[in-house]
Design an enzyme around this catalytic site. Sequence first.
Site: not given
Length: 284
Positions: A80, A169, A171
């Site tokens: 990634d 994503d 986090e």
Amino acid sequence: MRHTLVAAGALSLVTALFPTVSTGAAVAAPLPSGRTIPLGDGYMGAGYLADGEEFTDDTRQIEFGAEGSASTPASLPGIDVSHYQGTINWSSVKSAGIKFAYIKATESTNYKDPTFHANYLHAHNAKVIRGAYHFARPNLSSGASQATYFASNGGGWSRDNLTLPGMLDLEGGCSGKSTSAMRSWILDFHDTYKAKTGRDVVIYTSPSWWNTCTGGWSGMSTRSPLFVAHWTSASSPSIPSGFPYWTFWQYTDSGSVSGISGAVDRDRFSGDSGRLLALANNTS
């Protein structure tokens, strides 16, 4: 390199540089001060260390996802990337055996990664199966508005043998939201993204983030493939409560791949090439 880590019982941060964004040579990815990740600085793993230190982790380990088994494991190598990898030679990446890549596209409703379009196009031309990802900012706007922005700025999908569903994503702290509010935000993002693309969004997260910020919610397990973050040399990752298995696994932030200058995240897919193609084309 994005950043340098050493082992001393557990991983600890020793250096971090804050660069001017460049589309040329790779630069070090900034690690956030405290719990704050500045807009534009998000990437897959930006909040991993801080989340692991602050939250209680989950050590459940599942060897392989639905596509593999412990006795006959199947997995494919991937990466990634974001602008922190600079200019990438995708033909070299393909020749190095990389089968898939997730590429950063957007954050919030007003930030586009400056290298996304070049990476997405050149990965496609090199026949690397790729998908786009959105770095979530639940504190800045609704899940629906961020999904709309993502879908319109790189997160779209087509059945062309080379495009994976978009990824969310998650986090870097809980953004001041309760577990119920965070669940609603994620579902809002998912439902909007699916309405616009026809695909379930992939969820990237760590066990510590998911278990703390959603309370180990199982509500996405039948909707979204799991892309779990667990940096380890173990043969299998820890996974969040609420998910029965992993589909993708980010196992290190300090890998190396021909065609990329400096460190790059290394990932695995829990199946063979046929299963990866089926996920890309929504035929599984």
